[in-house]
Motif scaffolding. Structure first.
Motif: not given
Length: 289
Positions: A95-101, A149-153, A159-164, A167-170
């Motif tokens: 969602i962050a990538k697709r709708y952020g775009t 709204s961030g580039r490196q998140v 349930y969800f985990s991600f490091q650094d 996301i570009d564009p965002h």
């Protein structure tokens, strides 16, 4: 009071005018461009991938991302509200990538509407767990707030985990509005604690009455910038009954709403557009010359 439109054409349920079933790209563009010119705040689009035949809520559902991406290029002010995305269907970074775009390309005109979903057949079809959809959605909302709204998140949750991750564009909005659907107390608590607004269903879909909406909101300590969407339990006829427009705006204000999700009576595309113009004039929206 800000007003958006419950978009015609993109979803068909109940008895709808024949022109909507037959309409396509040209008609949808006319609706969006007219709403944009008349000062409407947003247009909506629902979210279903595939549904059983004969579903009471209808069988047609345009994809919101494709629809809004297309219409963003034909409008300047109009915002885009998926009402609502079924949050458990998606990974937050998707969602962050697709709708952020979309937010990036539209110049920050995205409002995200989310629900936990209730059509089990669709969950089963997509191989998405149904029973824990509530806590899964809560974690997804927290992950989205960290990622939208961030580039490196980064985010760490149950349930969800991600490091650094990059996301570009965002999204270009520093804080993309997230409105939570659902008409229960649980949905409202989720909206107050994890979102930026509450977007309950209309009364025709078991949503709260204006009186109940006011009672529910009064039980919570709402943030100053919290938004509330009110969908009237009727189709308005601004051309023939402008006084009812004034009544509905007053009702929405008394219910604690900040936005109205408008539906109008109509029998053709020209009639629909005329109704939008009549409402905009009565409600004193920001109409462009």
């Amino acid at each position: 009071m800000k007003v958006g439109i419950s978009s015609p054409i993109v979803a068909l349920s109940g008895k709808r005018p024949e022109w909507e079933a037959e309409a396509g790209t040209a008609e949808l563009v006319q609706v969006a461009e007219t709403a944009d010119r008349l000062g409407y705040e947003f247009m909506t689009c629902g979210d279903h991938v595939a549904v059983p035949p004969g579903l009471h809520r209808g069988e047609r559902f345009y994809d919101p991302l494709a629809t809004f991406s297309f219409l963003a290029g034909r409008t300047r002010r109009l915002r885009f509200l998926p009402y609502v995305l079924v949050l458990p269907f998606y990974h937050p970074l998707e969602i962050a990538k697709r709708y952020g775009t979309l937010d990036h390309l539209s110049g920050g005109r995205l409002i995200l509407g989310f629900g936990v979903g209730n059509l089990k057949e669709e969950f089963d079809l997509l191989d998405v767990p149904f029973e824990d959809r509530g806590p899964r959605a809560d974690d997804a909302l927290k992950a989205l707030r960290a990622a939208l709204s961030g580039r490196q998140v980064s985010y760490e949750g149950p349930y969800f985990s991600f490091q650094d991750m990059v996301i570009d564009p965002h999204a270009v909005q520093p804080k993309v509005p997230m409105w939570i659907g659902g008409h229960s107390e649980r949905a409202l608590r989720r909206a107050v604690t994890l979102g930026d607004g509450w977007a309950p269903a209309p009364q025709s879909f078991r949503g709260p009455t204006p009186e109940l909406m006011r009672e529910m909101l009064d039980r919570h300590d709402l943030p100053d910038d919290f938004n509330v969407l009110f969908t009237p339990g009727e189709r308005l006829d601004p051309i023939s009954d402008p006084a009812r427009v004034t009544d509905i705006i007053a009702t929405a204000e008394q219910a604690g709403a900040t936005h109205i999700n408008l539906t109008v009576r109509h029998n053709s595309l020209p009639h629909y557009l005329e109704q939008l113009e009549a409402f905009a004039k009565t409600a004193a929206l920001d109409i462009e010359p």
